[in-house]
Scaffold this active site. Structure first.
Site, mmCIF file in Angstrom:
data_model
loop_
_atom_site.group_PDB
_atom_site.id
_atom_site.type_symbol
_atom_site.label_atom_id
_atom_site.label_comp_id
_atom_site.label_asym_id
_atom_site.label_seq_id
_atom_site.Cartn_x
_atom_site.Cartn_y
_atom_site.Cartn_z
ATOM 1 N N ARG A 46 0.844 -1.204 0.000
ATOM 2 C CA ARG A 46 0.000 0.000 0.000
ATOM 3 C C ARG A 46 0.875 1.248 0.000
ATOM 4 O O ARG A 46 0.590 2.230 -0.689
ATOM 5 C CB ARG A 46 -0.943 0.009 1.223
ATOM 6 C CG ARG A 46 -2.009 -1.084 1.167
ATOM 7 C CD ARG A 46 -3.070 -0.907 2.245
ATOM 8 N NE ARG A 46 -2.601 -1.179 3.590
ATOM 9 C CZ ARG A 46 -2.650 -2.370 4.184
ATOM 10 N NH1 ARG A 46 -3.152 -3.406 3.552
ATOM 11 N NH2 ARG A 46 -2.214 -2.534 5.430
ATOM 12 N N LYS A 136 -11.693 14.693 6.032
ATOM 13 C CA LYS A 136 -12.904 14.215 5.368
ATOM 14 C C LYS A 136 -13.720 13.298 6.277
ATOM 15 O O LYS A 136 -13.160 12.518 7.042
ATOM 16 C CB LYS A 136 -12.511 13.428 4.114
ATOM 17 C CG LYS A 136 -13.707 12.931 3.324
ATOM 18 C CD LYS A 136 -13.302 11.966 2.231
ATOM 19 C CE LYS A 136 -13.715 10.559 2.597
ATOM 20 N NZ LYS A 136 -13.549 9.591 1.504
ATOM 21 N N GLU A 177 -18.860 15.113 3.485
ATOM 22 C CA GLU A 177 -19.227 14.273 2.343
ATOM 23 C C GLU A 177 -20.488 13.467 2.600
ATOM 24 O O GLU A 177 -20.421 12.317 3.040
ATOM 25 C CB GLU A 177 -18.065 13.316 1.999
ATOM 26 C CG GLU A 177 -18.349 12.488 0.758
ATOM 27 C CD GLU A 177 -17.301 11.412 0.464
ATOM 28 O OE1 GLU A 177 -16.511 11.081 1.370
ATOM 29 O OE2 GLU A 177 -17.290 10.901 -0.661
ATOM 30 N N LYS A 219 -18.179 17.918 -0.250
ATOM 31 C CA LYS A 219 -17.884 16.854 -1.215
ATOM 32 C C LYS A 219 -19.188 16.115 -1.445
ATOM 33 O O LYS A 219 -19.720 15.480 -0.527
ATOM 34 C CB LYS A 219 -16.811 15.910 -0.668
ATOM 35 C CG LYS A 219 -16.578 14.694 -1.568
ATOM 36 C CD LYS A 219 -15.249 14.045 -1.275
ATOM 37 C CE LYS A 219 -15.058 12.784 -2.093
ATOM 38 N NZ LYS A 219 -13.668 12.315 -2.098
HETATM 39 P P1 13P Z 1 -14.819 7.631 -5.414
HETATM 40 O O1 13P Z 1 -14.413 8.786 -6.289
HETATM 41 O O2 13P Z 1 -14.213 6.322 -5.825
HETATM 42 O O3 13P Z 1 -16.304 7.575 -5.201
HETATM 43 O O4 13P Z 1 -14.196 7.899 -3.966
HETATM 44 C C1 13P Z 1 -14.269 9.172 -3.438
HETATM 45 C C2 13P Z 1 -14.327 9.115 -1.976
HETATM 46 O O5 13P Z 1 -13.538 9.742 -1.307
HETATM 47 C C3 13P Z 1 -15.376 8.304 -1.349
HETATM 48 O O6 13P Z 1 -15.428 8.568 0.022
#
Ligand code: 13P
Length: 340
Positions: A46, A136, A177, A219
């Site tokens: 990773r 986030k 988000e 987001k």
């Molecule tokens: P994706 O663009 O693959 O949806 O992932 C964005 C993300 O941060 C999801 O939490």
């Protein structure tokens, strides 16, 4: 709370022609992605893969920030620098995923709320000291028969707002988000209605917890048709519906809006962003914060082999470049074909 730092960070995250790389997949999600390319998934593999992405020459022209997973934020690049420091040196803002994933909501079958508020104030201080300047938190909203319920929207909005206030207090920009999943057979019209309800609940909670809108990044998912819906909304319809919802719900004082890709194809995610960013007179910049739609071609090219690193970086650079154009409304499908 250092308001000047928060303003500077938020503005830099959505700077012209740039967007965010989401590289905060949990180790479990990495396991699935690495399995799909036949690569072994260990802490070291990773680290190598994230190092490949972050070390892509010139990618900082299109990438303003990277969302890290806790493990990655504590790992080191090949030159020995901790990843947050390595990124900052390239002019890329290190960010951190701070939620702890989702749990079932009691009495609300099939719905989830996001965990991770316990001890967050303490963790946030540590992340700031490690160099992270934004964070986030992802909430998950599922569309189905009778869902989302008010309970689900309310619980997730309040968790998002409590998290956002904790971030701002620690001078870290919250990226909130609330993701409306595209899995399901719902129409784009229904997705639009659910996005509207979700965002209204989210911003009502922000007000309740006195979160500063000026120091906040949204987001969001895009308003697309459910994956299993027989009628798929085209690019213009997705753009129109998404922009309409954002205009109705997101305060103009907010510094920017970024999108997740959510399982869309790489090119669809770019085309949708391009169409939305072409809209004149929006109060906020729109840009990308993709994981899959930025990383897919690089991951497939890499296959876990050191010999493929340069080719994988080229693939990643290309997607970052295309999305860097799309967030200015300057992308064209021909540009994809020219590169192929
Ligand atoms: P994706 O663009 O693959 O949806 O992932 C964005 C993300 O941060 C999801 O939490």
């Amino acid at each position: 709370m250092d308001k000047q730092l928060l303003s500077r960070t938020a503005a830099a995250m959505v700077a012209k022609g740039k967007g965010i790389l989401a590289a905060d997949e949990s180790s479990g999600t990495c396991e699935k992605r690495f399995q799909s390319i036949g690569a072994e998934c260990t802490g070291e593999s990773r680290r190598v893969y994230r190092g490949l992405l972050f070390g892509t020459p010139g990618v900082e022209q299109f990438v303003s920030g990277v969302i890290l997973f806790d493990e990655t934020a504590r790992q080191k690049a090949n030159d020995g620098a901790p990843f947050p420091e390595y990124l900052a040196r390239k002019g890329i803002i290190p960010g951190i995923k701070v939620d702890k994933g989702t749990v079932d909501i009691p009495f609300s079958a099939g719905e989830k709320v996001t965990d991770g508020l316990d001890g967050l104030q303490k963790r946030m201080k540590e992340y700031f000291d490690m160099g992270c300047r934004f964070a986030k938190w992802r909430a998950v909203i599922t569309i189905g028969e009778g869902i989302p319920t008010h309970t689900c929207l309310y619980a997730n909005a309040h968790a998002l707002a409590r998290y956002a206030a904790i971030c701002q207090e620690a001078s870290i920009v919250p990226m909130i988000e609330p993701e409306v999943l595209l899995e399901g057979s719902h129409t784009a019209e229904r997705s639009e209605a659910v996005h509207e309800e979700t965002l209204r609940a989210t911003y009502a909670a922000m007000a309740a917890y006195r979160v500063s809108i000026e120091h906040l990044i949204l987001k969001t998912s895009m308003v697309v048709s459910g994956k299993a819906c027989p009628r798929q909304a085209n690019v213009d319809e997705v753009a129109e519906r998404t922009v309409r919802v954002l205009k109705r719900t997101v305060p103009a004082a907010q510094p920017g809006v970024v999108f997740l890709s959510g399982g869309q194809s790489d090119e669809a995610a770019t085309a949708h962003l391009n169409a939305m960013a072409s809209t004149k007179g929006l109060p906020w910049p729109l840009t990308f914060s993709y994981s899959r739609a930025l990383q897919n071609p690089a991951l497939k090219t890499w296959k876990g082999q050191a010999a493929n690193i340069a080719a994988a970086q080229k693939a990643f650079y290309h997607r970052a470049h295309m999305n860097g154009l799309a967030c200015q409304g300057k992308w064209k499908p021909e540009l994809e074909r020219q590169a192929a």
